[in-house]
Design an enzyme around this catalytic site. Structure first.
Site, PDB file in Angstrom:
ATOM      1  N   ASN A 278       5.773   2.803  -4.302  1.00  0.00           N
ATOM      2  CA  ASN A 278       5.327   3.899  -3.445  1.00  0.00           C
ATOM      3  C   ASN A 278       6.098   3.758  -2.135  1.00  0.00           C
ATOM      4  O   ASN A 278       5.779   2.913  -1.316  1.00  0.00           O
ATOM      5  CB  ASN A 278       3.817   3.790  -3.210  1.00  0.00           C
ATOM      6  CG  ASN A 278       3.319   4.787  -2.180  1.00  0.00           C
ATOM      7  OD1 ASN A 278       4.056   5.679  -1.760  1.00  0.00           O
ATOM      8  ND2 ASN A 278       2.075   4.649  -1.771  1.00  0.00           N
ATOM      9  N   TRP A 279       7.121   4.575  -2.001  1.00  0.00           N
ATOM     10  CA  TRP A 279       8.002   4.439  -0.837  1.00  0.00           C
ATOM     11  C   TRP A 279       7.365   4.951   0.447  1.00  0.00           C
ATOM     12  O   TRP A 279       7.917   4.759   1.529  1.00  0.00           O
ATOM     13  CB  TRP A 279       9.321   5.196  -1.091  1.00  0.00           C
ATOM     14  CG  TRP A 279      10.164   4.620  -2.193  1.00  0.00           C
ATOM     15  CD1 TRP A 279       9.912   3.480  -2.915  1.00  0.00           C
ATOM     16  CD2 TRP A 279      11.400   5.146  -2.696  1.00  0.00           C
ATOM     17  NE1 TRP A 279      10.916   3.279  -3.833  1.00  0.00           N
ATOM     18  CE2 TRP A 279      11.843   4.291  -3.721  1.00  0.00           C
ATOM     19  CE3 TRP A 279      12.176   6.268  -2.384  1.00  0.00           C
ATOM     20  CZ2 TRP A 279      13.028   4.513  -4.431  1.00  0.00           C
ATOM     21  CZ3 TRP A 279      13.355   6.501  -3.083  1.00  0.00           C
ATOM     22  CH2 TRP A 279      13.774   5.624  -4.100  1.00  0.00           C
ATOM     23  N   LYS A 280       6.236   5.633   0.325  1.00  0.00           N
ATOM     24  CA  LYS A 280       5.555   6.214   1.495  1.00  0.00           C
ATOM     25  C   LYS A 280       6.558   7.059   2.306  1.00  0.00           C
ATOM     26  O   LYS A 280       7.489   7.613   1.726  1.00  0.00           O
ATOM     27  CB  LYS A 280       4.876   5.117   2.325  1.00  0.00           C
ATOM     28  CG  LYS A 280       3.965   4.246   1.431  1.00  0.00           C
ATOM     29  CD  LYS A 280       3.032   3.351   2.186  1.00  0.00           C
ATOM     30  CE  LYS A 280       2.185   2.566   1.189  1.00  0.00           C
ATOM     31  NZ  LYS A 280       1.205   1.694   1.831  1.00  0.00           N
TER      32      LYS A 280
ATOM     33  N   HIS B  28      -4.600   8.121  -2.630  1.00  0.00           N
ATOM     34  CA  HIS B  28      -4.171   6.922  -1.904  1.00  0.00           C
ATOM     35  C   HIS B  28      -5.053   6.755  -0.666  1.00  0.00           C
ATOM     36  O   HIS B  28      -5.438   7.742  -0.037  1.00  0.00           O
ATOM     37  CB  HIS B  28      -2.695   7.025  -1.511  1.00  0.00           C
ATOM     38  CG  HIS B  28      -2.165   5.714  -1.022  1.00  0.00           C
ATOM     39  ND1 HIS B  28      -2.387   5.266   0.257  1.00  0.00           N
ATOM     40  CD2 HIS B  28      -1.468   4.730  -1.655  1.00  0.00           C
ATOM     41  CE1 HIS B  28      -1.843   4.059   0.392  1.00  0.00           C
ATOM     42  NE2 HIS B  28      -1.275   3.716  -0.750  1.00  0.00           N
TER      43      HIS B  28
ATOM     44  N   GLU C 255      -4.382   6.023   2.241  1.00  0.00           N
ATOM     45  CA  GLU C 255      -3.841   6.650   3.463  1.00  0.00           C
ATOM     46  C   GLU C 255      -4.173   8.148   3.480  1.00  0.00           C
ATOM     47  O   GLU C 255      -4.387   8.732   4.547  1.00  0.00           O
ATOM     48  CB  GLU C 255      -2.339   6.384   3.564  1.00  0.00           C
ATOM     49  CG  GLU C 255      -2.082   4.919   3.928  1.00  0.00           C
ATOM     50  CD  GLU C 255      -0.797   4.331   3.393  1.00  0.00           C
ATOM     51  OE1 GLU C 255       0.108   5.088   3.004  1.00  0.00           O
ATOM     52  OE2 GLU C 255      -0.696   3.085   3.339  1.00  0.00           O
TER      53      GLU C 255
ATOM     54  N   GLU D 112      -6.511  -0.628  -5.051  1.00  0.00           N
ATOM     55  CA  GLU D 112      -5.830  -1.015  -3.815  1.00  0.00           C
ATOM     56  C   GLU D 112      -6.872  -1.293  -2.736  1.00  0.00           C
ATOM     57  O   GLU D 112      -7.344  -0.359  -2.067  1.00  0.00           O
ATOM     58  CB  GLU D 112      -4.905   0.114  -3.338  1.00  0.00           C
ATOM     59  CG  GLU D 112      -3.812   0.459  -4.330  1.00  0.00           C
ATOM     60  CD  GLU D 112      -2.577   1.047  -3.642  1.00  0.00           C
ATOM     61  OE1 GLU D 112      -1.486   0.540  -3.893  1.00  0.00           O
ATOM     62  OE2 GLU D 112      -2.729   1.980  -2.826  1.00  0.00           O
TER      63      GLU D 112
ATOM     64  N   GLY E 107      -0.315  -3.194   3.337  1.00  0.00           N
ATOM     65  CA  GLY E 107       0.585  -3.282   4.483  1.00  0.00           C
ATOM     66  C   GLY E 107       0.205  -4.360   5.480  1.00  0.00           C
ATOM     67  O   GLY E 107       0.725  -4.392   6.593  1.00  0.00           O
TER      68      GLY E 107
ATOM     69  N   SER F 228       0.082  -5.430  -0.593  1.00  0.00           N
ATOM     70  CA  SER F 228       0.930  -6.583  -0.231  1.00  0.00           C
ATOM     71  C   SER F 228       1.387  -7.390  -1.449  1.00  0.00           C
ATOM     72  O   SER F 228       1.511  -8.613  -1.385  1.00  0.00           O
ATOM     73  CB  SER F 228       0.218  -7.487   0.783  1.00  0.00           C
ATOM     74  OG  SER F 228      -0.034  -6.773   1.980  1.00  0.00           O
TER      75      SER F 228
ATOM     76  N   GLY G 147       4.158  -1.100  -2.124  1.00  0.00           N
ATOM     77  CA  GLY G 147       4.610  -0.385  -0.934  1.00  0.00           C
ATOM     78  C   GLY G 147       5.863  -1.035  -0.375  1.00  0.00           C
ATOM     79  O   GLY G 147       6.975  -0.852  -0.881  1.00  0.00           O
ATOM     80  N   GLY G 148       5.689  -1.834   0.669  1.00  0.00           N
ATOM     81  CA  GLY G 148       6.819  -2.417   1.400  1.00  0.00           C
ATOM     82  C   GLY G 148       7.875  -3.070   0.522  1.00  0.00           C
ATOM     83  O   GLY G 148       9.082  -2.843   0.713  1.00  0.00           O
TER      84      GLY G 148
HETATM   85  P1  13P Z   1       2.025  -2.527   0.524  1.00  0.00           P
HETATM   86  O1  13P Z   1       2.625  -3.098  -0.736  1.00  0.00           O
HETATM   87  O2  13P Z   1       3.033  -2.240   1.575  1.00  0.00           O
HETATM   88  O3  13P Z   1       0.867  -3.350   0.996  1.00  0.00           O
HETATM   89  O4  13P Z   1       1.409  -1.088   0.131  1.00  0.00           O
HETATM   90  C1  13P Z   1       0.615  -0.990  -0.991  1.00  0.00           C
HETATM   91  C2  13P Z   1       0.346   0.449  -1.259  1.00  0.00           C
HETATM   92  O5  13P Z   1      -0.321   1.120  -0.491  1.00  0.00           O
HETATM   93  C3  13P Z   1       0.938   1.036  -2.447  1.00  0.00           C
HETATM   94  O6  13P Z   1       0.450   2.313  -2.686  1.00  0.00           O
END
Ligand code: 13P
Length: 251
Positions: free
Chosen positions: A9-11, A95, A97, A167, A173, A212, A233-234
């Protein structure tokens, strides 16, 4: 046997140049990932570019969000049919967010899930508790409520045709990963809950862990009985890290 899915998930990250380099980097090492299905979810505007780069690669393509309507006066929104039109297979819905920053409810998330399925997409339904909820001891109630909103609207059968991502919000994050046991406990709860309604669905649905996840913790998480992959994510923004996580799923 559930094939692991490792989805990036590149956000809200990237540029034309950087997404091109990222895909080229992933493709360069893809032959070392033998078991897991790999998927990427770029920002909407980069999906067509990424779709072109991915052609014939075996990497799946997804989007990060979708509207619950088919078309019409919804300024700034993207319809599910548009995503299938440009080659998406998956779409992330609910998600944390979206839920926390944009105030999207369980019911709205369920409608997005339904609309995505109607258009032929496979929803990746995100569920998970905040730190406050975990400390209050209501993790299972929160996850159950988020799942029930979708089951009530679409039925248990629909869950068998989607992907669930657990999640924990406190792990996203933050560099603070759930331990394999903490994650497994919630994954087992989710599968157990689904099994009370339909054992076939519970057996076949893939439940990803997200929060994470990185090359250092992926193997231990993926070794757990009910963790069928990761939503990353990251670490999905670095080709080597993303590939390492994919390789952690090698049988
Ligand atoms: P991180 O891997 O950056 O913690 O993000 C997880 C995430 O929200 C994937 O959708």
């Amino acid at each position: 046997m559930r094939q692991p899915l490792v989805a990036g998930n590149w956000k809200m990250n990237g540029s034309l140049d950087s997404v091109t380099a990222l895909i080229e980097g992933i493709q360069a090492g893809l032959d070392t990932v033998s078991t897991a299905e790999m998927a990427v979810c770029p920002p909407f505007v980069y999906i067509p570019r990424v779709a072109g780069l991915l052609e014939g690669s075996g990497i799946s393509l997804g989007a990060q969000d979708v509207n619950d309507q088919e078309s019409g006066a919804h300024t700034g929104e993207v319809a599910p049919g548009m995503l299938t039109d440009i080659g998406c297979r998956y779409v992330i819905v609910g998600h944390s967010e979206r839920r926390s920053i944009y105030g999207e409810s369980d019911e709205f998330t369920a409608r997005k899930f339904a609309a995505a399925r109607k258009a032929g997409l496979v929803p990746i339904l995100c569920v998970g508790e905040t730190l406050e909820e975990r400390e209050e001891g209501v993790t299972e109630q929160v996850v159950a409520r988020q799942l029930d909103a979708v089951i009530d609207l679409e039925g248990i059968g629909a869950i068998g045709e989607c992907v669930i991502a657990y999640e924990p919000v406190w792990a996203i994050g933050t560099g603070k990963t759930a331990t394999p046991d903490q994650a497994q406990e919630v994954h087992a709860f989710i599968r157990g809950k689904l099994a009370t309604l339909d054992t076939d669905v519970a057996d076949k649905v893939r439940i990803l862990y997200g929060g994470s996840m990185n090359p250092g913790n992926a193997a231990d998480l993926l070794a757990m009985a009910d963790i069928d992959g990761g939503l990353i994510g990251g670490a999905s923004l670095k080709p080597e890290d993303f590939l390492d996580i994919g390789r952690a799923g090698n049988a």
